[in-house]
Write a protein that holds these residues in place. Structure first.
Motif, PDB file in Angstrom:
ATOM      1  N   SER A 251      46.060  43.518  54.816  1.00 51.18           N
ATOM      2  CA  SER A 251      45.381  42.493  54.023  1.00 51.18           C
ATOM      3  C   SER A 251      45.447  41.148  54.725  1.00 51.18           C
ATOM      4  O   SER A 251      46.357  40.888  55.536  1.00 51.18           O
ATOM      5  CB  SER A 251      46.031  42.362  52.641  1.00 51.18           C
ATOM      6  OG  SER A 251      45.936  43.556  51.909  1.00 51.18           O
ATOM      7  N   TYR A 303      38.679  48.669  42.386  1.00 50.51           N
ATOM      8  CA  TYR A 303      40.011  48.193  42.012  1.00 50.51           C
ATOM      9  C   TYR A 303      39.956  46.682  41.873  1.00 50.51           C
ATOM     10  O   TYR A 303      39.031  46.022  42.368  1.00 50.51           O
ATOM     11  CB  TYR A 303      41.061  48.601  43.059  1.00 50.51           C
ATOM     12  CG  TYR A 303      40.891  47.900  44.386  1.00 50.51           C
ATOM     13  CD1 TYR A 303      41.702  46.861  44.755  1.00 50.51           C
ATOM     14  CD2 TYR A 303      39.890  48.304  45.296  1.00 50.51           C
ATOM     15  CE1 TYR A 303      41.546  46.225  45.978  1.00 50.51           C
ATOM     16  CE2 TYR A 303      39.727  47.686  46.503  1.00 50.51           C
ATOM     17  CZ  TYR A 303      40.565  46.630  46.856  1.00 50.51           C
ATOM     18  OH  TYR A 303      40.405  45.993  48.051  1.00 50.51           O
ATOM     19  N   ASP A 304      40.927  46.097  41.185  1.00 56.04           N
ATOM     20  CA  ASP A 304      40.937  44.655  40.930  1.00 56.04           C
ATOM     21  C   ASP A 304      42.180  44.028  41.573  1.00 56.04           C
ATOM     22  O   ASP A 304      43.276  44.110  41.007  1.00 56.04           O
ATOM     23  CB  ASP A 304      40.926  44.386  39.421  1.00 56.04           C
ATOM     24  CG  ASP A 304      40.828  42.888  39.112  1.00 56.04           C
ATOM     25  OD1 ASP A 304      40.676  42.091  40.073  1.00 56.04           O
ATOM     26  OD2 ASP A 304      40.889  42.522  37.925  1.00 56.04           O
ATOM     27  N   PRO A 305      42.044  43.389  42.736  1.00 57.42           N
ATOM     28  CA  PRO A 305      43.202  42.761  43.381  1.00 57.42           C
ATOM     29  C   PRO A 305      43.679  41.494  42.663  1.00 57.42           C
ATOM     30  O   PRO A 305      44.765  40.989  42.945  1.00 57.42           O
ATOM     31  CB  PRO A 305      42.687  42.424  44.792  1.00 57.42           C
ATOM     32  CG  PRO A 305      41.232  42.224  44.608  1.00 57.42           C
ATOM     33  CD  PRO A 305      40.825  43.198  43.542  1.00 57.42           C
ATOM     34  N   ARG A 306      42.863  40.995  41.728  1.00 63.48           N
ATOM     35  CA  ARG A 306      43.216  39.781  40.981  1.00 63.48           C
ATOM     36  C   ARG A 306      43.846  40.085  39.620  1.00 63.48           C
ATOM     37  O   ARG A 306      44.074  39.164  38.833  1.00 63.48           O
ATOM     38  CB  ARG A 306      41.970  38.908  40.813  1.00 63.48           C
ATOM     39  CG  ARG A 306      41.396  38.411  42.145  1.00 63.48           C
ATOM     40  CD  ARG A 306      40.052  37.749  41.979  1.00 63.48           C
ATOM     41  NE  ARG A 306      39.043  38.710  41.530  1.00 63.48           N
ATOM     42  CZ  ARG A 306      38.431  39.598  42.339  1.00 63.48           C
ATOM     43  NH1 ARG A 306      38.752  39.657  43.622  1.00 63.48           N
ATOM     44  NH2 ARG A 306      37.505  40.425  41.860  1.00 63.48           N
ATOM     45  N   LYS A 307      44.101  41.327  39.362  1.00 66.79           N
ATOM     46  CA  LYS A 307      44.668  41.733  38.071  1.00 66.79           C
ATOM     47  C   LYS A 307      46.029  41.052  37.863  1.00 66.79           C
ATOM     48  O   LYS A 307      46.882  41.058  38.751  1.00 66.79           O
ATOM     49  CB  LYS A 307      44.832  43.246  38.010  1.00 66.79           C
ATOM     50  CG  LYS A 307      45.280  43.765  36.660  1.00 66.79           C
ATOM     51  CD  LYS A 307      45.333  45.300  36.665  1.00 66.79           C
ATOM     52  CE  LYS A 307      45.776  45.830  35.306  1.00 66.79           C
ATOM     53  NZ  LYS A 307      45.814  47.324  35.295  1.00 66.79           N
ATOM     54  N   MET A 309      46.443  37.867  37.345  1.00 67.24           N
ATOM     55  CA  MET A 309      46.412  36.417  37.655  1.00 67.24           C
ATOM     56  C   MET A 309      46.053  35.640  36.386  1.00 67.24           C
ATOM     57  O   MET A 309      44.959  35.777  35.842  1.00 67.24           O
ATOM     58  CB  MET A 309      45.378  36.107  38.746  1.00 67.24           C
ATOM     59  CG  MET A 309      45.781  36.578  40.128  1.00 67.24           C
ATOM     60  SD  MET A 309      44.602  36.016  41.399  1.00 67.24           S
ATOM     61  CE  MET A 309      44.880  34.255  41.363  1.00 67.24           C
ATOM     62  N   THR A 310      46.982  34.861  35.911  1.00 63.36           N
ATOM     63  CA  THR A 310      46.747  34.001  34.754  1.00 63.36           C
ATOM     64  C   THR A 310      47.265  32.606  35.057  1.00 63.36           C
ATOM     65  O   THR A 310      48.236  32.427  35.793  1.00 63.36           O
ATOM     66  CB  THR A 310      47.474  34.540  33.509  1.00 63.36           C
ATOM     67  OG1 THR A 310      48.868  34.675  33.797  1.00 63.36           O
ATOM     68  CG2 THR A 310      46.900  35.905  33.099  1.00 63.36           C
TER      69      THR A 310
END
Length: 311
Positions: A251, A303-307, A309-310
């Motif tokens: 990455s 897929y969600d690599p930002r899952k 993130m808040t």
């Protein structure tokens, strides 16, 4: 000579105006450009000394306040000797007042004669009247290349008086550190010790490498397929290119460490590491085949690599 006059600028000139004036004089009058031009050489020397003083905000402010002279030396406290000579607790105070001396050399000669009389006349110095003083330390600034700072090297600097001085750059020296050349400063008086040359180093930036302590960091661009499939790729280091293995599924931002490929440690037979930061770079043009492949792949493998993130 007044440094502002030497550069042809006013006392309210900005730092940029001072730098511009100095560069103009260097281009017009440097001895290497105009060999044999004595007037030009003198103008260059005066401008170099003036710029060395005025480019430093603290030195410039002290000069403007009258605390140092045009050579950067402390101005003597003119009234100290007068006050001390007339003080009641001065052990060398006699019938002859300070005003009776024609100049300070006479005063010091009388002062040291009195001291020698108490010591039985030992240590007489005919040339300097027995007065000895160490030479002043001279301060200079030197920009060195990133590679010379990391691995060591040598260069020559031209002093304000036109003389040149060879400087050995220790390997591993960092920005802002100082090199001391003993005995290369101001001349002493009598049997004093010559001053030292103190050279503060400024390390020029490099287009590829960044220094982090004793480590070197470099950003390595890789292709999408190299990131997905893994690859052997060449990466530059300060001592030459080497091959690294990009792992499968790499990455952007991932860091590979190359042991012993960093900055040479001062005084030690060791070096820091090189940190290789990977950066995935998309192809300059995405053709239909790649776009269709990725669209089909996303349908089956999204897929969600930002899952997570808040804010």
């Amino acid at each position: 000579m007044d440094p502002y006059e030497a550069l042809g600028v006013s006392k309210t000139a900005t730092a940029a105006e001072i730098k511009k004036a100095y560069r103009k004089i260097v281009k017009e009058s440097h001895p290497d450009i105009n060999p044999g031009d004595k007037a030009g050489e003198e103008r260059f020397k005066a401008a170099a000394a003036a710029y060395d003083l005025l480019k430093d905000p603290e030195k410039r402010a002290r000069f403007d306040r009258g605390e140092i002279d045009a050579s950067g030396q402390e101005r003597p406290e003119q009234h100290f000797y007068r006050q001390y000579a007339g003080a009641q607790d001065n052990p060398y105070r006699g019938t002859q007042g300070f005003d009776d001396y024609e100049d300070l050399s006479d005063f010091f000669a009388s002062f040291t004669r009195g001291a020698r009389a108490e010591r039985g006349g030992a240590g007489h110095d005919h040339m300097h009247g027995g007065f000895h003083a160490d030479g002043a330390d001279m301060r200079y600034r030197l920009e060195v290349s990133f590679m010379d700072a990391a691995l060591g090297g040598s260069t020559r600097i031209t002093l304000p008086d036109g003389a040149s001085l060879e400087v050995q750059i220790p390997r591993g020296i960092a920005d802002g550190q100082t090199i001391r050349l003993r005995g290369k400063g101001g001349a002493p008086i009598g049997k004093g010790r010559p001053g030292d040359a103190l050279i503060t180093v400024s390390v020029a930036p490099h287009k590829l490498f960044r220094r982090e302590g004793d480590n070197i960091r470099v950003t390595l661009p890789i292709t999408i397929d190299e990131a997905i499939l893994g690859a052997k790729v060449e990466v530059p280091t300060i001592s030459g290119p080497v091959n690294v293995t990009v792992p499968k599924g790499a990455s952007s931002g991932q860091v590979l460490r190359l042991r012993g490929r960093g900055v040479a440690l001062r005084g030690k037979d060791a070096r820091g590491d090189q940190l290789v930061e990977l950066k995935i770079v998309a192809p300059p043009k995405v053709d239909d085949a790649l776009a269709d492949f990725m669209a089909d792949w996303r349908k089956k493998n999204s897929y969600d690599p930002r899952k997570g993130m808040t804010a």
